[in-house]
Write a protein that holds these residues in place. Structure first.
Motif, PDB file in Angstrom:
ATOM      1  N   ASP A  47      -2.948 -33.649  26.561  1.00 38.62           N
ATOM      2  CA  ASP A  47      -3.812 -33.375  25.403  1.00 38.62           C
ATOM      3  C   ASP A  47      -3.152 -32.461  24.377  1.00 38.62           C
ATOM      4  O   ASP A  47      -3.258 -32.696  23.171  1.00 38.62           O
ATOM      5  N   ALA A  48      -2.500 -31.388  24.847  1.00 42.85           N
ATOM      6  CA  ALA A  48      -2.021 -30.338  23.947  1.00 42.85           C
ATOM      7  C   ALA A  48      -0.522 -30.386  23.694  1.00 42.85           C
ATOM      8  O   ALA A  48      -0.024 -29.656  22.846  1.00 42.85           O
ATOM      9  N   GLY A  49       0.208 -31.192  24.449  1.00 41.41           N
ATOM     10  CA  GLY A  49       1.657 -31.208  24.288  1.00 41.41           C
ATOM     11  C   GLY A  49       2.304 -30.109  25.099  1.00 41.41           C
ATOM     12  O   GLY A  49       1.663 -29.447  25.922  1.00 41.41           O
ATOM     13  N   ALA A  50       3.589 -29.916  24.860  1.00 39.94           N
ATOM     14  CA  ALA A  50       4.368 -28.931  25.616  1.00 39.94           C
ATOM     15  C   ALA A  50       3.752 -27.545  25.481  1.00 39.94           C
ATOM     16  O   ALA A  50       3.279 -27.163  24.406  1.00 39.94           O
ATOM     17  N   GLN A  51       3.758 -26.806  26.582  1.00 41.26           N
ATOM     18  CA  GLN A  51       3.144 -25.472  26.630  1.00 41.26           C
ATOM     19  C   GLN A  51       4.030 -24.527  27.434  1.00 41.26           C
ATOM     20  O   GLN A  51       4.742 -24.969  28.339  1.00 41.26           O
ATOM     21  N   ARG A  52       3.930 -23.260  27.138  1.00 42.11           N
ATOM     22  CA  ARG A  52       4.564 -22.245  27.978  1.00 42.11           C
ATOM     23  C   ARG A  52       3.714 -22.074  29.237  1.00 42.11           C
ATOM     24  O   ARG A  52       2.489 -22.221  29.197  1.00 42.11           O
ATOM     25  N   ALA A  53       4.362 -21.721  30.319  1.00 44.22           N
ATOM     26  CA  ALA A  53       3.647 -21.499  31.581  1.00 44.22           C
ATOM     27  C   ALA A  53       2.605 -20.395  31.424  1.00 44.22           C
ATOM     28  O   ALA A  53       1.497 -20.503  31.963  1.00 44.22           O
ATOM     29  N   THR A  54       2.937 -19.349  30.677  1.00 45.89           N
ATOM     30  CA  THR A  54       1.978 -18.253  30.485  1.00 45.89           C
ATOM     31  C   THR A  54       0.746 -18.717  29.719  1.00 45.89           C
ATOM     32  O   THR A  54      -0.363 -18.279  30.005  1.00 45.89           O
ATOM     33  N   ASP A  55       0.942 -19.619  28.760  1.00 51.33           N
ATOM     34  CA  ASP A  55      -0.199 -20.153  28.012  1.00 51.33           C
ATOM     35  C   ASP A  55      -1.070 -21.029  28.907  1.00 51.33           C
ATOM     36  O   ASP A  55      -2.299 -20.998  28.811  1.00 51.33           O
ATOM     37  N   ALA A  57      -1.355 -20.706  32.175  1.00 50.55           N
ATOM     38  CA  ALA A  57      -2.043 -19.792  33.097  1.00 50.55           C
ATOM     39  C   ALA A  57      -3.255 -19.163  32.414  1.00 50.55           C
ATOM     40  O   ALA A  57      -4.335 -19.083  33.009  1.00 50.55           O
ATOM     41  N   ALA A  58      -3.082 -18.743  31.169  1.00 46.61           N
ATOM     42  CA  ALA A  58      -4.197 -18.139  30.434  1.00 46.61           C
ATOM     43  C   ALA A  58      -5.299 -19.162  30.193  1.00 46.61           C
ATOM     44  O   ALA A  58      -6.493 -18.848  30.345  1.00 46.61           O
ATOM     45  N   TYR A  59      -4.940 -20.372  29.837  1.00 40.87           N
ATOM     46  CA  TYR A  59      -5.928 -21.418  29.560  1.00 40.87           C
ATOM     47  C   TYR A  59      -6.786 -21.692  30.795  1.00 40.87           C
ATOM     48  O   TYR A  59      -7.995 -21.839  30.693  1.00 40.87           O
ATOM     49  N   PHE A  60      -6.138 -21.761  31.965  1.00 42.37           N
ATOM     50  CA  PHE A  60      -6.865 -22.076  33.196  1.00 42.37           C
ATOM     51  C   PHE A  60      -7.412 -20.842  33.900  1.00 42.37           C
ATOM     52  O   PHE A  60      -8.144 -20.964  34.881  1.00 42.37           O
ATOM     53  N   GLY A  61      -7.053 -19.655  33.424  1.00 42.19           N
ATOM     54  CA  GLY A  61      -7.564 -18.429  34.021  1.00 42.19           C
ATOM     55  C   GLY A  61      -6.998 -18.163  35.407  1.00 42.19           C
ATOM     56  O   GLY A  61      -7.712 -17.690  36.286  1.00 42.19           O
ATOM     57  N   VAL A  62      -5.713 -18.480  35.590  1.00 41.26           N
ATOM     58  CA  VAL A  62      -5.058 -18.224  36.880  1.00 41.26           C
ATOM     59  C   VAL A  62      -3.865 -17.307  36.655  1.00 41.26           C
ATOM     60  O   VAL A  62      -3.398 -17.136  35.522  1.00 41.26           O
ATOM     61  N   GLY A  63      -3.357 -16.751  37.734  1.00 44.92           N
ATOM     62  CA  GLY A  63      -2.209 -15.862  37.651  1.00 44.92           C
ATOM     63  C   GLY A  63      -0.908 -16.615  37.429  1.00 44.92           C
ATOM     64  O   GLY A  63      -0.818 -17.829  37.654  1.00 44.92           O
ATOM     65  N   ALA A 141     -17.440 -20.416  27.538  1.00 48.91           N
ATOM     66  CA  ALA A 141     -16.755 -19.888  28.715  1.00 48.91           C
ATOM     67  C   ALA A 141     -15.387 -19.314  28.356  1.00 48.91           C
ATOM     68  O   ALA A 141     -14.897 -18.402  29.020  1.00 48.91           O
ATOM     69  N   GLU A 142     -14.762 -19.818  27.296  1.00 45.07           N
ATOM     70  CA  GLU A 142     -13.446 -19.332  26.873  1.00 45.07           C
ATOM     71  C   GLU A 142     -13.519 -17.952  26.241  1.00 45.07           C
ATOM     72  O   GLU A 142     -12.526 -17.244  26.175  1.00 45.07           O
TER      73      GLU A 142
END
Length: 143
Positions: A47-55, A57-63, A141-142
């Protein structure tokens, strides 16, 4: 507590249990070794294309550790790849591979067809309203 909120909680709990089970089935259809949670990563990357791992993690609310483990598993299966981030050479972007996209698209299209069948007796306006309300819930929720 207000009955409307109790009903909402109950219905969401049932919906989420079914969604988790469905994600597990879809993940196994993409690849027999794919974890259910990793299927959502493919959805996001498509859906969003390439992403950084940190982004991610933040999107899904995980470490970061959880995200790193899931991304490593996806990479080992050949479903995602890492590439240098042109905006920051120290960072990497996670991108879905062609193989990952082909597998994911096949499963996603089958899931969409299943939604069409399950909601065939719904008015299109009701389907649109449900989508609008779920988006509103997700947006809340976001925040």
């Amino acid at each position: 507590m207000d009955q409307a909120y109790l009903s909402l909680e109950r219905e969401l709990a049932v919906f989420l249990r079914r969604a988790r089970a469905s994600s597990g089935e879809m993940a196994r259809e993409v690849h027999p070794e794919l974890e259910a949670a990793a299927y959502g990563l493919l959805v996001r990357l498509e859906d969003a294309g390439a992403q950084r791992a940190t982004d991610l993690a933040a999107y899904f609310g995980v470490g970061k550790a959880t995200m790193s483990r899931q991304l490593r598993a996806l990479a080992e299966l050949g479903l995602v790849t890492r590439e240098p981030d042109p905006a920051d050479g120290r960072a990497s972007l996670i991108r879905i591979t062609e193989e990952g996209r082909a597998r994911f698209t096949r499963v996603r299209d089958a899931r969409r067809a299943q939604y069409v069948r399950k909601l065939a007796d719904w008015d299109r306006g009701e389907v649109a309203e449900l989508a609008r309300l779920l988006r509103q819930l997700n947006t809340s929720a976001e925040q």
